[in-house]
Scaffold this motif. Structure first.
Motif: not given
Length: 122
Positions: A30-34, A50-53
């Motif tokens: 569920x890591x859409x954004x980190x 932030x980064x979108x995987x």
């Protein structure tokens, strides 16, 4: 549930560099954004980058643009924050966060690490 663990903080002089790391474990699907946030004493927690995987898209706070770079770990289960040309005002506790929204608002991130301290002396 996602577990986030940061490392890499420390003390440096102004103009120096540090690299922070964050490793995610548990349910990472569920890591859409980190993202990286920071909080200085007496101040609110603010988004740094932030980064979108899924596609590597990034966003930065104006205060760190051109000095900080966010990137993903090779397996996309974590991220780095390369911090160059550090300034005393960058002194803060830095937190890794994960959430469902591409955002630099702390309210959009339900999962947090324990934080790592960065201290920059003049």
């Amino acid at each position: 549930q996602v577990r986030l663990v940061e490392s890499g903080g420390g003390s440096v002089q102004a103009g120096g560099s540090l690299r922070l790391s964050c490793t995610a474990s548990g349910y990472t699907g569920s890591l859409f954004s980190m993202a990286w946030f920071r909080q200085a004493p007496g101040k609110e927690r603010e988004g740094v980058a932030n980064v979108l995987p899924t596609n590597g898209s990034t966003a930065y706070a104006d205060s760190v643009k051109g000095r900080f770079t966010i990137s993903q770990l090779a397996m996309k289960n974590g991220l780095y924050l390369q911090m160059n040309d550090l300034k005393p005002e960058d002194t803060a506790m830095y937190y890794c966060a994960a959430g469902p929204k591409h955002s630099l608002s702390r309210f959009d991130y339900p999962a947090w690490g324990q934080g790592t301290q960065v201290t920059v002396s003049s």
